[in-house]
Write a protein that holds these residues in place. Structure first.
Motif, short mmCIF file in Angstrom:
data_model
loop_
_atom_site.label_atom_id
_atom_site.label_comp_id
_atom_site.label_asym_id
_atom_site.label_seq_id
_atom_site.Cartn_x
_atom_site.Cartn_y
_atom_site.Cartn_z
N ALA A 65 50.76 64.74 116.78
CA ALA A 65 50.41 66.49 116.44
C ALA A 65 52.08 66.79 115.65
CB ALA A 65 50.60 66.94 117.57
N GLY A 66 53.25 65.78 116.78
CA GLY A 66 54.65 66.17 116.06
C GLY A 66 54.63 65.50 114.95
N ALA A 99 42.26 66.72 118.00
CA ALA A 99 41.42 67.87 118.63
C ALA A 99 42.35 69.49 118.89
CB ALA A 99 40.00 68.12 118.16
N THR A 100 42.07 69.12 120.38
CA THR A 100 43.06 69.81 121.29
C THR A 100 44.46 70.11 120.58
OG1 THR A 100 41.28 69.50 122.20
CG2 THR A 100 42.82 70.46 123.48
N ALA A 101 45.25 68.64 120.84
CA ALA A 101 46.06 68.66 120.02
C ALA A 101 46.95 69.82 118.88
CB ALA A 101 47.05 67.94 119.92
N LEU A 102 46.15 70.21 117.81
CA LEU A 102 46.20 70.44 116.92
C LEU A 102 45.28 71.63 116.24
CD1 LEU A 102 46.18 67.20 114.36
CD2 LEU A 102 47.63 68.02 114.69
N ARG A 105 47.79 63.07 105.33
CA ARG A 105 49.03 62.60 106.18
C ARG A 105 48.61 61.73 107.86
NH1 ARG A 105 52.79 66.96 106.55
NH2 ARG A 105 52.10 68.26 105.46
N LEU A 106 47.93 61.44 107.11
CA LEU A 106 47.73 60.44 108.39
C LEU A 106 48.67 58.91 107.52
CD1 LEU A 106 44.98 61.13 111.19
CD2 LEU A 106 47.13 60.78 111.87
N ARG A 107 47.55 59.06 106.85
CA ARG A 107 47.72 57.75 105.84
C ARG A 107 48.89 57.46 105.20
NH1 ARG A 107 48.14 57.35 100.35
NH2 ARG A 107 47.56 59.07 99.99
N LEU A 108 50.02 58.73 104.80
CA LEU A 108 51.12 58.45 104.70
C LEU A 108 51.95 58.07 106.29
CD1 LEU A 108 51.93 61.95 102.80
CD2 LEU A 108 51.47 59.48 101.77
N LEU A 109 51.63 58.52 107.22
CA LEU A 109 52.81 58.40 108.27
C LEU A 109 52.12 57.08 108.48
CD1 LEU A 109 51.55 60.70 110.76
CD2 LEU A 109 54.03 60.52 110.19
N ILE A 110 50.70 55.87 108.03
CA ILE A 110 50.64 54.86 108.40
C ILE A 110 51.79 54.15 107.63
CG2 ILE A 110 49.44 53.01 107.56
CD1 ILE A 110 46.93 54.79 109.28
N LEU A 111 51.98 54.63 105.93
CA LEU A 111 52.24 54.01 104.74
C LEU A 111 53.56 53.84 105.48
CD1 LEU A 111 49.98 54.97 102.00
CD2 LEU A 111 50.29 52.89 102.53
N ASP A 112 53.82 54.66 105.44
CA ASP A 112 56.09 55.19 106.20
C ASP A 112 56.16 54.24 107.50
OD1 ASP A 112 58.10 56.08 105.97
OD2 ASP A 112 57.85 58.20 106.49
N GLY A 113 55.23 53.53 107.79
CA GLY A 113 55.46 52.82 109.35
C GLY A 113 56.44 54.12 110.44
N ARG A 132 61.54 59.28 107.69
CA ARG A 132 62.13 58.29 108.35
C ARG A 132 63.68 58.41 109.27
NH1 ARG A 132 60.39 53.16 106.90
NH2 ARG A 132 60.90 52.45 108.64
N PHE A 133 63.94 59.65 108.76
CA PHE A 133 65.31 59.98 108.70
C PHE A 133 65.15 60.54 110.39
CE2 PHE A 133 65.91 58.00 104.92
CZ PHE A 133 67.14 57.33 105.27
N GLY A 134 64.16 61.31 110.64
CA GLY A 134 64.48 61.96 111.62
C GLY A 134 63.22 61.97 112.58
N ILE A 135 62.83 63.16 113.39
CA ILE A 135 61.78 63.25 114.86
C ILE A 135 60.72 64.20 114.44
CG2 ILE A 135 63.13 61.69 116.36
CD1 ILE A 135 63.15 63.58 117.98
N GLY A 136 59.77 64.43 114.99
CA GLY A 136 58.74 65.23 114.62
C GLY A 136 58.22 65.51 113.05
N GLY A 137 58.30 64.32 112.17
CA GLY A 137 58.57 64.76 110.52
C GLY A 137 58.78 65.71 110.09
N ALA A 138 59.96 65.81 110.38
CA ALA A 138 61.05 66.92 109.67
C ALA A 138 61.65 65.75 109.01
CB ALA A 138 62.02 66.44 110.89
#
Ligand SMILES: Cc1ncc(COP(=O)(O)O)c(C=O)c1O
Length: 463
Positions: free
Chosen positions: A9-10, A52-55, A29-37, A413-419
């Motif tokens: 979720a973060g 689902a609950t977390a989101l 969004r999940l696909r981009l997170l996978i592509l991005d490592g 990639r330079f931060g955390i939590g999707g920033a």
């Protein structure tokens, strides 16, 4: 490795933004997170119900998003097991295209080798090498020659240092990994600049520590916030000298007054890349307990794989005891060559610094011409610009850009939590001509994205 619903979720952040139904926004969004490592290969995703609950969304939305990812080869499923991250087959034309030789790589911020000075240094090394032949060649601290040369590098900068305070490593990244293993336990909090160097984040997560981000704003570091966060942290990791990715340099007055309450690791990998005369004082001059990490990867060549830790001998002893679990010392040949280079002050070559200034200028010009809507502050040093787009397109742009002949690293990639979805880091380590072509291609990629292109490229390496 299992990834919790809270962690996913973060990472997905504000996933509902964008056109199309919710399940499509989520799968995209999940696909981009996978592509991005950021979601690693083999990682086990949370169950549909937990995510689902977390989101705060329906299980149907998550289930449909997961099924889309399975259909496109980004998730593998087995009965009664969590879905795991995978990548579509290597044979897809898109992924082969990313390996084309004419692709311009803007994902790595590191210079090519300075050939002549390396030749000279290795020729001298071959003459010196026989005096090491009577010993076994294993040394967890490094050779006397290089420890003295690094100590001298600090003394030249006004910081009294003896070889006892130096331990040689395979680059600054190895130094950080050794320090993390020596100093951190699971759940310890580590204060980090936000954004920061991505492999440092990875290193801290690897020992199951928890990054505590402190924003680095366009006006720089905030002393009050750093002090407040340091009170809750076990360790602070800061890059005050030509910070990666922003290129900022912490002002002298702040160096003199900053006193984080926790042990502080200062990354000086970029210190010698001072392009505008900032003349940064070594952090440890004002905070003697600070642990410094350094390297010749940016000032000479990453291929040497030589870095170091400067710390109290008692801490170095602990590091040296941890070290054999991963390696038994650094190559004598590379150490001797680096000592020759440091003693000849080759980390501060005016020609190399001039080249970087010209390349920084060319990058700024190309951005002004082809991407005039991005904000691109000129960094004081280092080798990267941290540019801001008006819209949160960074991950999508990184996935599309290789189709237009350029690879970049997405801002998150330079931060955390999707920033940092509005940011990308652009190194200026290539020639002015290559940089201009790369930015022209990036502008084409941005146009394609606006016209609906979606990319399928795997993450570019970061350094
Ligand atoms: C801030 C920072 N620290 C550490 C490293 C790793 O350097 P090395 O090549 O010496 O391992 C890098 C490389 O990009 C960096 O930018």
């Amino acid at each position: 490795m299992r990834v919790s619903s809270h962690a996913v979720a973060g990472m997905v952040g504000s996933w509902r933004e964008g056109p199309g139904p919710a399940h499509q926004c989520l799968s995209d969004r999940l696909r981009l997170l996978i592509l991005d490592g950021r979601l690693c290969l083999g990682a086990a995703l949370p169950s549909e119900r937990d995510l689902a609950t977390a989101l705060g969304t329906s299980r149907t939305t998550v289930g449909t998003a997961y099924r889309t990812l399975v259909e496109h080869g980004y998730l593998a499923t087995r009965a009664r097991a969590r879905a795991t991250v995978r990548l579509p087959d290597d044979t897809s034309p898109e992924r082969r295209a990313s390996a084309l030789p004419e692709t311009i790589d803007l994902s790595v911020a590191a210079p090519a080798a300075p050939v002549e000075i390396l030749h000279v240094a290795f020729a001298t090394t071959l003459e010196q090498l026989p005096r090491h032949f009577e010993r076994h060649g294993y040394d967890g601290y490094g050779t006397a020659e290089l420890r003295e040369a690094v100590a001298h590098w600090y003394r030249r900068r006004g910081l009294p240092t003896s070889p006892d305070h130096i331990l040689i490593t395979h680059g600054a990244q190895h130094a950080l990994a050794l320090l993390a293993r020596t100093l951190l336990s699971p759940r310890d909090k580590v204060l980090i600049d936000h954004p920061t160097y991505p492999h440092a984040i990875r290193t801290f997560l690897d020992v199951r520590a928890r990054p505590l981000p402190v924003a680095l704003t366009p006006s720089g570091w905030d002393t009050a916030q750093l002090h407040a966060a340091a009170r809750a942290a076990h360790l602070a990791y800061l890059i005050p000298d030509f910070h990666n990715p922003t290129g900022m340099c912490m002002p002298t007055s702040m160096r003199r007054s900053l006193r984080p309450a926790c042990l502080t690791v200062i990354d000086e990998t970029m210190t010698d890349l001072d392009l505008d005369g900032a003349d940064a004082e070594p952090f440890a001059l004002h905070m003697p307990t600070a642990v410094s990490v350094g390297s010749v990867s940016k000032s000479i060549w990453g291929g040497l794989r030589i870095g170091w830790i400067r710390a109290a001998p008692s801490l170095l002893e602990r590091v040296e005891q941890v070290r054999p679990a991963t390696d038994l010392g650094t190559s004598v040949v590379e150490q001797l060559a680096t000592a020759v280079l440091l003693n000849a002050h080759q980390t501060l070559r005016p020609t190399a610094l001039d080249r970087l200034r010209r390349q920084r200028h060319a990058l700024g010009q190309a951005l002004a011409e082809y991407l005039p809507h991005v904000n691109a502050p000129q960094p004081a040093g280092g080798m990267t610009m941290w540019v801001t787009f008006p819209d949160p397109i960074s991950s999508r742009l990184a996935a599309v850009a290789p189709d237009h002949g350029v690879t970049i690293t997405a801002g998150p990639r330079f931060g955390i939590g999707g920033a940092f979805e509005r940011h990308i880091r652009l190194p200026y380590t290539l020639s002015p001509d290559q940089l201009t072509r790369a930015i022209r291609r990036l502008a084409q990629a941005e146009r394609a994205l606006k016209e609906g292109a979606t990319g399928t490229h795997t993450p570019a390496p970061v350094a």
